[in-house]
Design an enzyme around this catalytic site. Structure first.
Site, PDB file in Angstrom:
ATOM      1  N   HIS A  17       0.845  -1.202   0.000  1.00 58.21           N
ATOM      2  CA  HIS A  17       0.000   0.000   0.000  1.00 58.21           C
ATOM      3  C   HIS A  17       0.884   1.258   0.000  1.00 58.21           C
ATOM      4  O   HIS A  17       0.630   2.211  -0.734  1.00 58.21           O
ATOM      5  CB  HIS A  17      -0.865   0.056   1.266  1.00 58.21           C
ATOM      6  CG  HIS A  17      -1.924  -0.991   1.367  1.00 58.21           C
ATOM      7  ND1 HIS A  17      -2.164  -1.716   2.524  1.00 58.21           N
ATOM      8  CD2 HIS A  17      -2.854  -1.429   0.469  1.00 58.21           C
ATOM      9  CE1 HIS A  17      -3.173  -2.546   2.333  1.00 58.21           C
ATOM     10  NE2 HIS A  17      -3.608  -2.405   1.098  1.00 58.21           N
ATOM     11  N   LYS A  41     -18.025  -5.738   8.031  1.00 53.69           N
ATOM     12  CA  LYS A  41     -16.763  -6.476   7.962  1.00 53.69           C
ATOM     13  C   LYS A  41     -16.045  -6.405   9.309  1.00 53.69           C
ATOM     14  O   LYS A  41     -15.864  -5.310   9.860  1.00 53.69           O
ATOM     15  CB  LYS A  41     -15.887  -5.865   6.853  1.00 53.69           C
ATOM     16  CG  LYS A  41     -14.796  -6.789   6.378  1.00 53.69           C
ATOM     17  CD  LYS A  41     -14.188  -6.232   5.084  1.00 53.69           C
ATOM     18  CE  LYS A  41     -12.818  -6.829   4.822  1.00 53.69           C
ATOM     19  NZ  LYS A  41     -12.178  -6.228   3.652  1.00 53.69           N
ATOM     20  N   ARG A  90      -1.601  -6.412  -8.392  1.00 52.50           N
ATOM     21  CA  ARG A  90      -0.488  -7.352  -8.190  1.00 52.50           C
ATOM     22  C   ARG A  90      -0.449  -8.445  -9.254  1.00 52.50           C
ATOM     23  O   ARG A  90       0.604  -8.949  -9.604  1.00 52.50           O
ATOM     24  CB  ARG A  90      -0.604  -8.022  -6.813  1.00 52.50           C
ATOM     25  CG  ARG A  90      -0.291  -7.124  -5.649  1.00 52.50           C
ATOM     26  CD  ARG A  90      -0.810  -7.704  -4.368  1.00 52.50           C
ATOM     27  NE  ARG A  90      -2.250  -7.889  -4.455  1.00 52.50           N
ATOM     28  CZ  ARG A  90      -3.035  -8.168  -3.433  1.00 52.50           C
ATOM     29  NH1 ARG A  90      -2.531  -8.339  -2.238  1.00 52.50           N
ATOM     30  NH2 ARG A  90      -4.340  -8.305  -3.592  1.00 52.50           N
ATOM     31  N   SER A 128      -2.880  -7.468   3.292  1.00 55.85           N
ATOM     32  CA  SER A 128      -3.181  -7.326   4.718  1.00 55.85           C
ATOM     33  C   SER A 128      -3.553  -8.686   5.294  1.00 55.85           C
ATOM     34  O   SER A 128      -3.174  -9.027   6.421  1.00 55.85           O
ATOM     35  CB  SER A 128      -4.338  -6.346   4.914  1.00 55.85           C
ATOM     36  OG  SER A 128      -4.011  -5.082   4.407  1.00 55.85           O
TER      37      SER A 128
HETATM   38  O1  PNS Z   1      -8.514  -2.716   0.502  1.00 56.82           O
HETATM   39  P1  PNS Z   1      -9.627  -3.250  -0.347  1.00 56.82           P
HETATM   40  O2  PNS Z   1     -10.519  -4.139   0.477  1.00 56.82           O
HETATM   41  O3  PNS Z   1      -9.114  -3.899  -1.591  1.00 56.82           O
HETATM   42  O4  PNS Z   1     -10.495  -2.005  -0.823  1.00 56.82           O
HETATM   43  C1  PNS Z   1     -11.677  -2.179  -1.549  1.00 56.82           C
HETATM   44  C2  PNS Z   1     -12.469  -0.865  -1.633  1.00 56.82           C
HETATM   45  C3  PNS Z   1     -12.638  -0.239  -0.263  1.00 56.82           C
HETATM   46  C4  PNS Z   1     -11.731   0.115  -2.501  1.00 56.82           C
HETATM   47  C5  PNS Z   1     -13.843  -1.204  -2.273  1.00 56.82           C
HETATM   48  O5  PNS Z   1     -14.414  -2.280  -1.616  1.00 56.82           O
HETATM   49  C6  PNS Z   1     -14.804  -0.022  -2.247  1.00 56.82           C
HETATM   50  O6  PNS Z   1     -14.627   0.941  -2.942  1.00 56.82           O
HETATM   51  N1  PNS Z   1     -15.825  -0.115  -1.390  1.00 56.82           N
HETATM   52  C7  PNS Z   1     -16.819   0.914  -1.211  1.00 56.82           C
HETATM   53  C8  PNS Z   1     -18.152   0.478  -1.794  1.00 56.82           C
HETATM   54  C9  PNS Z   1     -18.196   0.744  -3.298  1.00 56.82           C
HETATM   55  O7  PNS Z   1     -18.048   1.845  -3.756  1.00 56.82           O
HETATM   56  N2  PNS Z   1     -18.404  -0.308  -4.079  1.00 56.82           N
HETATM   57  C10 PNS Z   1     -18.531  -0.160  -5.528  1.00 56.82           C
HETATM   58  C11 PNS Z   1     -17.546  -0.972  -6.289  1.00 56.82           C
HETATM   59  S1  PNS Z   1     -18.057  -2.680  -6.280  1.00 56.82           S
END
Ligand code: PNS
Length: 159
Positions: A17, A41, A90, A128
């Site tokens: 990150h 979560k 990745r 993570s």
């Molecule tokens: O660290 P992560 O879990 O890969 O992050 C994922 C994240 C937070 C970027 C994604 O889950 C997100 O944007 N969540 C907010 C809800 C949303 O906007 N969802 C629409 C796309 S499916």
């Protein structure tokens, strides 16, 4: 002014990150690193803890701001005036998931562009989840988590 958002769970923030943050910050005027507050979560760290960790590891980068949001990334990006969403990639598995997210975000917020930064080869196996998996069994997470954050992770798993 070009403002971008790099959203994630950051539970905990990893060296992968941090690399994406450092590189993305060079491409824009302001980079908002935003912790997703997801009540559904279960996380190791609270949103406040994760924000503190991100502030600690990004304090050397002048144009980084740390924030949090609950809801859709597209809505939060619009609210803070970010026109770019940054995502790290990745591998092909990431790409498949990220491409779907990109398509959905495009429907939700047409004015937001997504840019993908390829992970450094040193970070290809980092996540993570993997860091927590190693830490829970007392393994070395030096190569996974920024050194300032390691004690917080270790403490969470101390009996
Ligand atoms: O660290 P992560 O879990 O890969 O992050 C994922 C994240 C937070 C970027 C994604 O889950 C997100 O944007 N969540 C907010 C809800 C949303 O906007 N969802 C629409 C796309 S499916």
């Amino acid at each position: 002014m070009k403002k971008a958002i790099y959203a994630g769970s950051f539970d905990p923030v990893t060296l992968g990150h941090l690399d994406i943050i450092e590189r993305a910050a060079k491409l824009v005027d302001v980079l908002v690193v935003a912790v997703l507050e997801n009540p559904n979560k279960k996380t190791l760290f609270t949103v406040e803890e994760r924000k503190i960790h991100l502030e600690m590891v990004t304090k050397h980068i002048e144009n980084v701001q740390v924030d949090s949001f609950c809801g859709l990334l597209a809505d939060f990006a619009t609210k803070i005036g970010a026109s770019v969403a940054v995502r790290g990639l990745r591998n092909a598995v990431d790409f498949a998931a990220e491409y779907q997210m990109y398509l959905i975000n495009r429907k939700l917020g047409k004015e937001i562009e997504t840019i993908f930064l390829a992970a450094d080869e040193e970070h290809l196996a980092l996540s993570s989840t993997n860091a927590k998996e190693v830490a829970v069994f007392g393994g070395n997470i030096d190569f996974m988590v920024p050194k300032e954050i390691q004690p917080f992770v270790v403490k969470k798993y101390q009996k």
